[in-house]
Design a protein around this motif. Sequence first.
Motif, mmCIF file in Angstrom:
data_model
loop_
_atom_site.group_PDB
_atom_site.id
_atom_site.type_symbol
_atom_site.label_atom_id
_atom_site.label_comp_id
_atom_site.label_asym_id
_atom_site.label_seq_id
_atom_site.Cartn_x
_atom_site.Cartn_y
_atom_site.Cartn_z
ATOM 1 N N LYS A 118 82.073 17.065 73.789
ATOM 2 C CA LYS A 118 81.253 16.884 74.982
ATOM 3 C C LYS A 118 80.421 15.636 74.758
ATOM 4 N N LEU A 119 80.795 14.554 75.430
ATOM 5 C CA LEU A 119 80.134 13.271 75.263
ATOM 6 C C LEU A 119 79.276 12.993 76.495
ATOM 7 N N THR A 120 78.141 12.372 76.275
ATOM 8 C CA THR A 120 77.220 12.104 77.374
ATOM 9 C C THR A 120 76.861 10.626 77.436
ATOM 10 N N GLY A 121 76.516 10.163 78.650
ATOM 11 C CA GLY A 121 76.117 8.775 78.856
ATOM 12 C C GLY A 121 74.950 8.688 79.832
ATOM 13 N N LYS A 122 74.648 7.493 80.265
ATOM 14 C CA LYS A 122 73.525 7.281 81.168
ATOM 15 C C LYS A 122 73.822 7.873 82.554
ATOM 16 N N HIS A 123 72.705 8.181 83.255
ATOM 17 C CA HIS A 123 72.770 8.662 84.636
ATOM 18 C C HIS A 123 73.596 9.947 84.765
ATOM 19 N N GLY A 124 73.522 10.792 83.731
ATOM 20 C CA GLY A 124 74.182 12.095 83.793
ATOM 21 C C GLY A 124 75.683 12.069 83.589
ATOM 22 N N ALA A 125 76.231 10.955 83.168
ATOM 23 C CA ALA A 125 77.683 10.885 82.929
ATOM 24 C C ALA A 125 78.064 11.827 81.791
ATOM 25 N N GLU A 126 79.238 12.436 81.918
ATOM 26 C CA GLU A 126 79.670 13.414 80.912
ATOM 27 C C GLU A 126 81.186 13.423 80.789
ATOM 28 N N LEU A 127 81.643 13.470 79.555
ATOM 29 C CA LEU A 127 83.073 13.597 79.259
ATOM 30 C C LEU A 127 83.279 14.888 78.484
ATOM 31 N N ASN A 128 84.160 15.731 78.983
ATOM 32 C CA ASN A 128 84.558 16.947 78.275
ATOM 33 C C ASN A 128 86.055 16.860 77.996
ATOM 34 N N GLY A 129 86.406 16.999 76.732
ATOM 35 C CA GLY A 129 87.814 16.854 76.387
ATOM 36 C C GLY A 129 88.201 17.686 75.189
ATOM 37 N N VAL A 140 86.048 13.338 83.179
ATOM 38 C CA VAL A 140 84.834 12.532 83.165
ATOM 39 C C VAL A 140 84.110 12.778 84.481
ATOM 40 N N ASP A 141 82.828 13.148 84.380
ATOM 41 C CA ASP A 141 81.990 13.321 85.565
ATOM 42 C C ASP A 141 81.065 12.117 85.665
ATOM 43 N N LEU A 142 81.168 11.387 86.759
ATOM 44 C CA LEU A 142 80.396 10.156 86.930
ATOM 45 C C LEU A 142 80.148 9.917 88.413
ATOM 46 N N GLY A 143 78.878 9.678 88.753
ATOM 47 C CA GLY A 143 78.533 9.346 90.140
ATOM 48 C C GLY A 143 78.937 10.408 91.139
ATOM 49 N N GLY A 144 78.854 11.680 90.734
ATOM 50 C CA GLY A 144 79.199 12.761 91.646
ATOM 51 C C GLY A 144 80.683 13.008 91.785
ATOM 52 N N GLN A 145 81.518 12.316 91.014
ATOM 53 C CA GLN A 145 82.957 12.521 91.066
ATOM 54 C C GLN A 145 83.479 12.962 89.708
ATOM 55 N N ARG A 146 84.585 13.675 89.751
ATOM 56 C CA ARG A 146 85.226 14.127 88.518
ATOM 57 C C ARG A 146 86.617 13.503 88.428
ATOM 58 N N TYR A 147 86.894 12.935 87.235
ATOM 59 C CA TYR A 147 88.178 12.273 86.995
ATOM 60 C C TYR A 147 88.876 12.975 85.829
ATOM 61 N N ALA A 148 90.028 13.555 86.087
ATOM 62 C CA ALA A 148 90.835 14.124 85.008
ATOM 63 C C ALA A 148 91.638 13.000 84.350
ATOM 64 N N PHE A 149 91.799 13.084 83.045
ATOM 65 C CA PHE A 149 92.497 12.007 82.332
ATOM 66 C C PHE A 149 93.277 12.543 81.143
ATOM 67 N N THR A 150 94.200 11.704 80.689
ATOM 68 C CA THR A 150 94.910 11.925 79.429
ATOM 69 C C THR A 150 94.906 10.622 78.660
ATOM 70 N N ALA A 151 94.422 10.671 77.420
ATOM 71 C CA ALA A 151 94.384 9.487 76.558
ATOM 72 C C ALA A 151 95.246 9.761 75.332
ATOM 73 N N ASP A 152 96.282 8.938 75.148
ATOM 74 C CA ASP A 152 97.176 9.107 74.007
ATOM 75 C C ASP A 152 96.688 8.291 72.811
ATOM 76 N N LYS A 153 97.140 8.701 71.643
ATOM 77 C CA LYS A 153 96.753 7.988 70.431
ATOM 78 C C LYS A 153 97.204 6.530 70.529
ATOM 79 N N ALA A 154 96.267 5.644 70.233
ATOM 80 C CA ALA A 154 96.525 4.211 70.396
ATOM 81 C C ALA A 154 96.825 3.561 69.055
#
Length: 221
Positions: A118-129, A140-154
Amino acid sequence: MKRPGPLLTLLAGLLLAVFMLTLNATTGTKNASSSYQEASPSATPQASPPATSTSPPSSPPPPSKSAQPNADYAGRTDDNSSAVAVSLRGGKAIAYFCDGRSKESWLKGDVKDDGTMKLTGKHGAELNGTLNGRSIRGTVDLGGQRYAFTADKAVKPSGLYRATATVRGAKLDGGWIVLPGGKQVGILDRDGKPAAAPAIDPETGTVTVDGQTLTASPVAP
């Protein structure tokens, strides 16, 4: 006929006294012997062996969980509008969300042994993964919107980069996500005004801004 004389009477009394003394002595000996036998223990007591404590066998400790390995992850949101990169080092993570135009957020926090974060940023931004194998799945919750994502090993040069500098009196803060395949998504902030960032050289991290060469470095917690 003459009656026994006093001498005979005295002798009879003496014999009776001797008989009584002998009888008492014999009885006293028997009583003493009997008392001694009663007082004497019938058998020599033997010391009982010391009690041995048998503690129940201890159960084996549960297997210890190990921290998640150091690695970088990069990918896109499910709606393909933005990119997300996460850098994980020593159980801590830093992430960058960027749409390549004006919306961005830096987030940080801890990664648990089970891979959740559970990662947090400014202005209430939050990443749960959750890290599962070679990818991170989350939102990722940012600016009142939620974005689902998948990040592969780089694998380098893919990953997360950042550069900060002051050029001609302006404070610059740039973030770049280099996706697998080489495509870049980034924002360069000039004195608080975000805009699309120029591309960096993935091999060296160099980028030219306002005629000045900057170097973007890989980001780690």
